[in-house]
Motif scaffolding. Structure first.
Motif, PDB file in Angstrom:
ATOM      1  N   ILE B 120       0.836  -1.201   0.000  1.00  0.00           N
ATOM      2  CA  ILE B 120       0.000   0.000   0.000  1.00  0.00           C
ATOM      3  C   ILE B 120       0.877   1.259   0.000  1.00  0.00           C
ATOM      4  CG2 ILE B 120      -1.616   1.344   1.397  1.00  0.00           C
ATOM      5  CD1 ILE B 120      -2.772  -1.323   2.351  1.00  0.00           C
ATOM      6  N   LEU B 121       1.967   1.208   0.775  1.00  0.00           N
ATOM      7  CA  LEU B 121       2.833   2.384   0.890  1.00  0.00           C
ATOM      8  C   LEU B 121       3.911   2.416  -0.194  1.00  0.00           C
ATOM      9  CD1 LEU B 121       3.048   2.293   4.728  1.00  0.00           C
ATOM     10  CD2 LEU B 121       2.102   4.166   3.416  1.00  0.00           C
ATOM     11  N   ARG B 122       3.892   1.446  -1.083  1.00  0.00           N
ATOM     12  CA  ARG B 122       4.838   1.370  -2.195  1.00  0.00           C
ATOM     13  C   ARG B 122       6.291   1.294  -1.719  1.00  0.00           C
ATOM     14  NH1 ARG B 122       1.951   6.507  -4.689  1.00  0.00           N
ATOM     15  NH2 ARG B 122      -0.100   5.625  -5.038  1.00  0.00           N
ATOM     16  N   ILE B 123       6.522   0.479  -0.691  1.00  0.00           N
ATOM     17  CA  ILE B 123       7.896   0.324  -0.213  1.00  0.00           C
ATOM     18  C   ILE B 123       8.331  -1.132  -0.142  1.00  0.00           C
ATOM     19  CG2 ILE B 123       8.143   2.473   1.086  1.00  0.00           C
ATOM     20  CD1 ILE B 123       7.212   0.889   3.567  1.00  0.00           C
ATOM     21  N   MET B 139      11.347   7.058   5.117  1.00  0.00           N
ATOM     22  CA  MET B 139      11.294   6.826   6.560  1.00  0.00           C
ATOM     23  C   MET B 139       9.878   7.055   7.066  1.00  0.00           C
ATOM     24  SD  MET B 139      14.509   8.385   8.520  1.00  0.00           S
ATOM     25  CE  MET B 139      16.161   8.291   7.928  1.00  0.00           C
ATOM     26  N   GLN B 140       9.265   8.147   6.576  1.00  0.00           N
ATOM     27  CA  GLN B 140       7.938   8.443   7.060  1.00  0.00           C
ATOM     28  C   GLN B 140       6.929   7.422   6.545  1.00  0.00           C
ATOM     29  OE1 GLN B 140       6.448   9.143   9.534  1.00  0.00           O
ATOM     30  NE2 GLN B 140       6.952  11.309   9.663  1.00  0.00           N
ATOM     31  N   ARG B 141       7.143   6.921   5.331  1.00  0.00           N
ATOM     32  CA  ARG B 141       6.265   5.863   4.839  1.00  0.00           C
ATOM     33  C   ARG B 141       6.349   4.649   5.750  1.00  0.00           C
ATOM     34  NH1 ARG B 141       8.036   7.709  -0.199  1.00  0.00           N
ATOM     35  NH2 ARG B 141       6.346   8.692  -1.340  1.00  0.00           N
ATOM     36  N   GLY B 145       3.539   2.992   7.917  1.00  0.00           N
ATOM     37  CA  GLY B 145       3.274   1.570   7.768  1.00  0.00           C
ATOM     38  C   GLY B 145       3.259   0.866   9.102  1.00  0.00           C
ATOM     39  N   ARG B 146       4.230   1.212   9.952  1.00  0.00           N
ATOM     40  CA  ARG B 146       4.297   0.596  11.269  1.00  0.00           C
ATOM     41  C   ARG B 146       3.037   0.931  12.075  1.00  0.00           C
ATOM     42  NH1 ARG B 146       9.215   2.404  14.859  1.00  0.00           N
ATOM     43  NH2 ARG B 146       7.851   4.176  15.240  1.00  0.00           N
ATOM     44  N   ALA B 147       2.523   2.148  11.854  1.00  0.00           N
ATOM     45  CA  ALA B 147       1.332   2.548  12.593  1.00  0.00           C
ATOM     46  C   ALA B 147       0.081   1.839  12.065  1.00  0.00           C
ATOM     47  CB  ALA B 147       1.157   4.060  12.503  1.00  0.00           C
ATOM     48  N   LEU B 148       0.036   1.627  10.755  1.00  0.00           N
ATOM     49  CA  LEU B 148      -1.189   1.077  10.176  1.00  0.00           C
ATOM     50  C   LEU B 148      -1.270  -0.435  10.265  1.00  0.00           C
ATOM     51  CD1 LEU B 148      -1.526   3.181   6.902  1.00  0.00           C
ATOM     52  CD2 LEU B 148      -2.917   3.349   8.964  1.00  0.00           C
ATOM     53  N   VAL B 149      -0.124  -1.092  10.416  1.00  0.00           N
ATOM     54  CA  VAL B 149      -0.074  -2.527  10.173  1.00  0.00           C
ATOM     55  C   VAL B 149      -0.997  -3.330  11.081  1.00  0.00           C
ATOM     56  CG1 VAL B 149       1.894  -3.017  11.660  1.00  0.00           C
ATOM     57  CG2 VAL B 149       1.504  -4.408   9.627  1.00  0.00           C
ATOM     58  N   ARG B 150      -1.180  -2.872  12.311  1.00  0.00           N
ATOM     59  CA  ARG B 150      -2.038  -3.701  13.175  1.00  0.00           C
ATOM     60  C   ARG B 150      -3.475  -3.193  13.213  1.00  0.00           C
ATOM     61  NH1 ARG B 150      -2.096  -1.034  18.422  1.00  0.00           N
ATOM     62  NH2 ARG B 150      -0.685   0.688  18.103  1.00  0.00           N
ATOM     63  N   ARG B 151      -3.837  -2.362  12.246  1.00  0.00           N
ATOM     64  CA  ARG B 151      -5.191  -1.825  12.139  1.00  0.00           C
ATOM     65  C   ARG B 151      -5.664  -1.287  13.474  1.00  0.00           C
ATOM     66  NH1 ARG B 151      -7.579  -2.941   7.441  1.00  0.00           N
ATOM     67  NH2 ARG B 151      -6.385  -4.247   6.029  1.00  0.00           N
ATOM     68  N   PRO B 152      -5.058  -0.197  13.912  1.00  0.00           N
ATOM     69  CA  PRO B 152      -5.404   0.353  15.224  1.00  0.00           C
ATOM     70  C   PRO B 152      -6.764   1.041  15.183  1.00  0.00           C
ATOM     71  CG  PRO B 152      -3.927   1.826  14.099  1.00  0.00           C
ATOM     72  CD  PRO B 152      -4.081   0.635  13.209  1.00  0.00           C
ATOM     73  N   LYS B 153      -7.273   1.344  16.376  1.00  0.00           N
ATOM     74  CA  LYS B 153      -8.565   2.034  16.444  1.00  0.00           C
ATOM     75  C   LYS B 153      -8.449   3.426  15.858  1.00  0.00           C
ATOM     76  CE  LYS B 153     -10.629  -0.301  20.378  1.00  0.00           C
ATOM     77  NZ  LYS B 153     -10.688  -0.266  21.835  1.00  0.00           N
ATOM     78  N   MET B 157      -1.067  11.397  14.453  1.00  0.00           N
ATOM     79  CA  MET B 157       0.156  11.827  13.768  1.00  0.00           C
ATOM     80  C   MET B 157       0.596  13.179  14.316  1.00  0.00           C
ATOM     81  SD  MET B 157      -0.888  10.733   9.908  1.00  0.00           S
ATOM     82  CE  MET B 157      -2.641  10.752  10.146  1.00  0.00           C
ATOM     83  N   ASP B 158       1.835  13.230  14.775  1.00  0.00           N
ATOM     84  CA  ASP B 158       2.359  14.475  15.343  1.00  0.00           C
ATOM     85  C   ASP B 158       3.316  15.100  14.333  1.00  0.00           C
ATOM     86  OD1 ASP B 158       3.221  16.523  16.868  1.00  0.00           O
ATOM     87  OD2 ASP B 158       4.342  15.294  18.311  1.00  0.00           O
ATOM     88  N   GLU B 159       2.861  16.068  13.604  1.00  0.00           N
ATOM     89  CA  GLU B 159       3.642  16.731  12.567  1.00  0.00           C
ATOM     90  C   GLU B 159       4.432  15.722  11.735  1.00  0.00           C
ATOM     91  OE1 GLU B 159       5.217  20.381  13.143  1.00  0.00           O
ATOM     92  OE2 GLU B 159       3.932  20.925  14.817  1.00  0.00           O
ATOM     93  N   PRO B 160       3.748  14.760  11.152  1.00  0.00           N
ATOM     94  CA  PRO B 160       4.481  13.656  10.537  1.00  0.00           C
ATOM     95  C   PRO B 160       5.341  14.072   9.356  1.00  0.00           C
ATOM     96  CG  PRO B 160       2.178  13.560   9.930  1.00  0.00           C
ATOM     97  CD  PRO B 160       2.299  14.632  10.958  1.00  0.00           C
TER      98      PRO B 160
END
Lengths: 319, 365
Positions: B120-123, B139-141, B145-153, B157-160
């Motif tokens: 999805i993130l093309r990496i 890096m930001q991708r 990705g790390r944030a999305l991978v476990r499908r959080p509630k 994002m803090d100034e990503p």
């Protein structure tokens, strides 16, 4: 990286390399001296001028490891012929190996002292570094009441020369039965190294961004898991440097070992010089003992060299 | 996905109050941007939602359940840091897989999830690399990705993209928007960049000094700022704010800018209940300051004092009494400083604020 260098720069670079080589050679002379003496026959150890070229032999190590007594007269030829090769070396030197009534060889104390050194140094280094890392982590990450005072207090334990407290420590140890015990030395060396370890590790952990742990916290880990999975690997450089320094301190420690121990738990440093005075001073045996004694620190440092290259600058070149 | 609610949240750092009585509801699937200057409490609010900061009082609810006393790990929320915070000793793959290890997912499932997110993130080509070998955007991708991978509630994002250069920022902005649309995750995004806020948000939350100033859709905060702070914070170039006095009664009133000789005619309705002689501030965006070369009804003759050519348009400063208003004109409209032009204000785009409280006279519809 691939900047073109002027001839002048190349020349200066070579000069610098030459200077480093000279310094290195000077630094290596004592190591060479000990190393070569450890392999010399006894009669060549004290010649003036020093003997540089000689047939190396292992007789100093054989003598180091065995208990020997002076021969009054040369042994009989059959005894000499029946002796194993290493015992011949001792006999050639005018000594014989002491055996028990049942004919078993009596070892010298060196092996046991060396083992003691390993036990005490490794355990105390492990304790000092692990406790120091945890303490440093606490100071680095949490608001501790009176933090500066605590840190100064921890540092102040190093301000007193250790020898000053040796006598009171000895008396206290005798009362609680810790004298001449491994545990006693381990506690002593851990306490001595702990302040150093806390301070160095605090510097390293301060440089690890908190966000790494916070990322782990929101990723579903507890703080202690985050510590082990994120902080420890990141602090490895610091841990390696601290461990080497603590190990060297504990390994080389002489004064406390001399006072606190005499037999059971004695470490190698007080033992080696004690051999100078037993019978004739045999410098090759001393050198052999010292040579073996050098090895663990050298091996340990060599194994951690990659971490140390970064660690010696105390985190200064971390990006 | 989840709804997030803050109720009367207060946060003190020592004696300093950084969040003052915050009430906010973020709906399921909504993209909310918290906008404000540095130190306004927006990041602290975000960290409080994530559980990285405790709140002094008040409640935080996720899907109706109070979580303010729960650990970050138990809230099932993902966080993207400005510094990316990729674990340097792990590869990209391990970084993305890290949150999945915490929940003890099986190896094959984990592998599938990581590869899917990478796709999805093309990496997918970067998975074996270390973070130090990545560009800022990549890096930001990975961090996303790390944030999305476990499908959080919810995704916080803090100034990503604050640490990226301008071109990359624009690219990543589009990417974040695309991801949000395709995944529909509840997202809270903190930034001080109002362009980012305008372009990404379903709703913008504007904060100042720990106080929530206005919540609304991007057009709403742009067109109907609740107070002077919002008026000046949102929009570029900045909204003109000038001291004005109002005179006249009945149908039209005369609004005098900067004690000038003449005033502009405004319908009374734009001024709400303000009476004649009332000291007000006028807020007007440069595009509502209308310049003309010919005299027209109600226009005032002024001189241009400064011109900023910006390519697509010019920003022209004109002096009215003691105040300077900035006008947006087509490029080259005013050829130089000191030129005489006629200025008029568009009453429909004018905002009046009480000078003491800073509040808009329009009130909140």
């Amino acid at each position: 990286m691939a900047a073109v260098r002027t001839p002048r720069e190349i020349f200066l670079n070579r000069v610098a390399i030459a200077a480093v080589m000279v310094v290195l050679l000077i630094m290596l002379v004592p190591i060479y001296w000990i190393g070569s003496t450890a392999f010399k026959p006894r009669n060549l150890a004290t010649t003036i001028p020093p003997t540089v070229f000689f047939q190396p032999e292992v007789s100093p190590f054989v003598k180091l490891m065995t208990k020997r007594s002076q021969l009054r007269k040369p042994v009989e030829q059959e005894v000499y012929d029946a002796a194993p090769w290493w015992e011949k070396m001792v006999l050639d030197g005018g000594e014989k190996v002491v055996r028990t009534g049942k004919g078993k060889i009596r070892p010298s104390g060196y092996g046991q002292r060396f083992t003691n050194s390993l036990i005490v140094s490794i355990i105390s280094t492990f304790l000092a570094v692990s406790m120091g890392t945890l303490t440093a982590y606490g100071f680095s990450r949490f608001k501790v009441k009176g933090e500066d005072d605590w840190l100064f207090f921890i540092l102040s334990t190093r301000m007193l020369p250790p020898v000053v407290v040796a006598i009171p420590m000895y008396l206290m140890y005798r009362v609680v039965g810790l004298n001449d015990s491994h545990l006693g030395l381990i506690i002593l060396y851990t306490a001595f190294n702990l302040s150093f370890s806390v301070w160095i590790m605090k510097g390293f952990i301060d440089e690890i961004p908190r966000e790494y742990e916070e990322a782990a916290l929101v990723d579903g880990y507890t703080r202690i898991q985050a510590f082990f999975k994120i902080v420890l690997p990141e602090a490895m450089t610091g841990i390696a440097a601290t461990a080497v320094f603590c190990f060297i301190t504990a390994w080389n420690e002489y004064a406390f070992a001399l006072i606190m121990t005499n037999r059971r738990a004695q470490t190698a440093p007080p033992y080696i010089p004690s051999q100078v005075g037993s019978g004739l001073p045999d410098w090759t045996v001393i050198a052999a003992g010292t040579f073996l004694f050098l090895l663990p620190v050298a091996i340990f440092t060599f194994l951690l060299r990659n971490h140390l290259l970064r660690g010696m600058s105390f985190g200064a070149i971390r990006k | 996905m989840a709804q997030i609610e803050l109720r009367n949240v207060q946060k003190f750092f020592g004696a300093v109050q950084v969040i003052k009585d915050m009430n906010l509801t973020i709906e399921d699937g909504e993209f909310v941007v918290m906008l404000g200057q540095s130190g306004c409490g927006k990041t602290t609010t975000l960290r409080a939602i994530a559980g990285l900061e405790t709140v002094t009082s008040g409640e935080i609810l996720i899907d109706g359940k109070e979580v303010q006393n729960e650990k970050a790990a138990d809230r099932d929320i993902a966080f993207v840091f400005q510094s990316f915070s990729l674990y340097p000793h792990m590869t990209v793959y391990e970084n993305i897989a890290f949150p999945l290890r915490a929940v003890g997912m099986s190896n094959s499932e984990r592998d599938k999830a990581v590869k899917e997110v990478a796709e999805i993130l093309r990496i997918p080509n970067l998975l074996k690399r270390r973070p130090s070998a990545l560009s800022g955007g990549d890096m930001q991708r990975v961090a996303i990705g790390r944030a999305l991978v476990r499908r959080p509630k919810a995704l916080l994002m803090d100034e990503p993209i604050g640490a990226l250069d301008a071109k990359l920022r624009e690219e990543m902005r589009a990417e974040i928007k695309r991801l949000h649309i395709s995944r529909g995750s509840t997202s809270v995004y903190v930034t001080h960049d109002q362009i980012e806020a305008m372009s990404l948000a379903d709703r913008i939350v504007i904060m100042h000094d720990g106080v929530l100033q206005q919540i609304g859709a991007p057009e709403e905060v742009y067109l109907k700022p609740a107070n002077l702070f919002v008026a000046q914070f949102v929009g570029s170039p900045v909204m003109n704010v000038a001291d004005v006095s109002v005179s006249g009664n009945g149908g039209d009133v005369s609004v005098v800018v900067g004690k000038a000789d003449a005033g502009f005619a405004f319908p009374q309705s734009t001024l709400g209940n303000a009476k004649a002689g009332h000291e007000l501030s006028l807020g007007i965006r440069p595009e509502a300051v209308l310049l003309s070369h010919d005299k027209s009804d109600g226009a005032i003759e002024v001189k241009s004092t400064n011109i900023e050519p910006l390519g697509s348009h010019d920003i022209v400063d004109v002096q009215i009494g003691s105040e300077v208003l900035r006008a947006r004109t087509e490029s080259g409209f005013v050829s130089g400083e000191g030129q005489t032009v006629w200025v008029n204000l568009d009453p429909t785009q004018a905002h009046f604020f009480d000078r003491a409280s800073g509040l808009s006279l329009r009130g909140h519809e």
